[in-house]
Enzyme design. Structure first.
Site, short mmCIF file in Angstrom:
data_model
loop_
_atom_site.label_atom_id
_atom_site.label_comp_id
_atom_site.label_asym_id
_atom_site.label_seq_id
_atom_site.Cartn_x
_atom_site.Cartn_y
_atom_site.Cartn_z
N GLU A 146 0.80 -1.17 0.12
CA GLU A 146 0.06 -0.01 0.13
C GLU A 146 0.95 1.16 -0.22
O GLU A 146 1.34 1.54 0.98
CB GLU A 146 -0.96 0.04 1.33
CG GLU A 146 -1.92 1.14 1.34
CD GLU A 146 -2.86 1.28 2.57
OE1 GLU A 146 -3.68 2.07 2.56
OE2 GLU A 146 -2.49 0.41 3.31
N GLU A 242 -12.64 1.83 3.68
CA GLU A 242 -11.56 2.18 4.91
C GLU A 242 -12.21 3.66 5.29
O GLU A 242 -12.02 4.46 4.45
CB GLU A 242 -10.12 2.07 4.49
CG GLU A 242 -9.37 2.30 5.52
CD GLU A 242 -7.92 2.22 4.96
OE1 GLU A 242 -7.15 1.53 5.73
OE2 GLU A 242 -7.47 2.89 4.04
#
Length: 284
Positions: A146, A242
């Site tokens: 990420e 998220e």
């Protein structure tokens, strides 16, 4: 395509009561999986977690960000060794709950750095990721890197950097983990990086988060570019929602991510809205 939701939409800890609430709530909201926040893998009761997942027909992934004491991009080999152990513990968590993806900021610490990455630090990071990928492959697990904004890592800030790093690691199960919150800050386009990662065969995992970390569609992320690009790229993996608010506090992650404001209070409504927002715009 599967829809996931980050566990911190629901809870900040992982006691049995919290785990049950998070897993049952995710399933009721229509999600296919929950992303476990594995900042400290040792806090997880693996047997209990696997049982609750099975009871609710829910899959799982896990993500984490390393800290200064576990930074595998450090020049200090002792710190790198501690970070390596943390990552392998997280990998074993994924394996033991039946997951197939470990993702997040697993290549450096998740923090503001005071100077650029060093050649030696990057070499340490890549060596650890290569070893982690080898063990992950034995269990059919993939690793998602990420890339984050410049205030949260000095190693990978863009898709282009991430693809180059992955090429250096040279493992088929190491993939790019795209996150709209970070892309909104660092990328020039919300479409082109998606297609670049797909062309490289490295588009492995997606986080969808709004520019202010709150409800989807209420900030500045260019969803009309990003989501159609996933369809254009033929992406059929996981898209995980998220979002963070001071309503739910994780002792370490909330401070690391600077979650100082209450961006929402009703996590059930937030989760349902995100699920509908994605389903309306993505082919399944």
């Amino acid at each position: 395509m599967r829809f996931g939701i980050h566990s911190m939409v629901w809870v900040g800890d992982w006691s049995e009561a919290s785990a049950r609430f998070a897993i049952e709530s995710s399933a009721k909201a229509g999600y296919d999986l929950i992303e476990l926040s594995a900042m400290d893998p040792s806090v997880f009761d693996v047997e209990m977690t696997a049982r609750l997942l099975a009871e609710n027909g829910l899959g799982a992934t896990a993500s984490l960000g390393l800290d200064a004491a576990t930074d595998v991009s450090s020049e200090d080999e002792e710190i790198v060794a501690v970070g390596r152990r943390r990552l392998f513990d997280a990998l074993h968590l994924v394996r033991d709950v039946g997951g197939d993806m470990l993702c997040g900021v697993i290549f450096s610490a998740l923090r503001k750095y005071d100077e650029p990455a060093t050649e030696r630090g990057v070499a340490h990071s890549q060596a650890v990721i290569a070893d982690l990928a080898d063990e992950a492959a034995a269990s059919g697990i993939r690793l998602g890197l990420e890339f984050c904004n410049r205030y949260e890592t000095n190693i990978l800030n863009t898709t282009e950097q991430t693809l180059a790093y992955i090429d250096q690691v040279g493992r088929d199960n190491v993939l790019a983990h795209l996150d709209t919150y970070h892309m909104h800050i660092e990328e020039r386009s919300m479409r082109d990086p998606v297609l670049a990662a797909a062309r490289a065969g490295r588009l492995g995992y997606v986080h969808v988060g709004e520019s202010h970390r709150g409800p989807l569609g209420t900030g500045n992320v260019r969803w009309d570019e990003f989501l159609p690009a996933l369809t254009e790229a033929g992406y059929d993996g996981v898209v995980t929602f998220e979002s963070f608010s001071s309503e739910v506090v994780h002792p370490a992650l909330s401070s690391t991510l600077a979650i100082w404001r209450n961006l929402w209070s009703d996590n059930h409504e937030l989760a349902r809205h995100a699920r509908d927002f994605l389903a309306d715009r993505l082919e399944r």
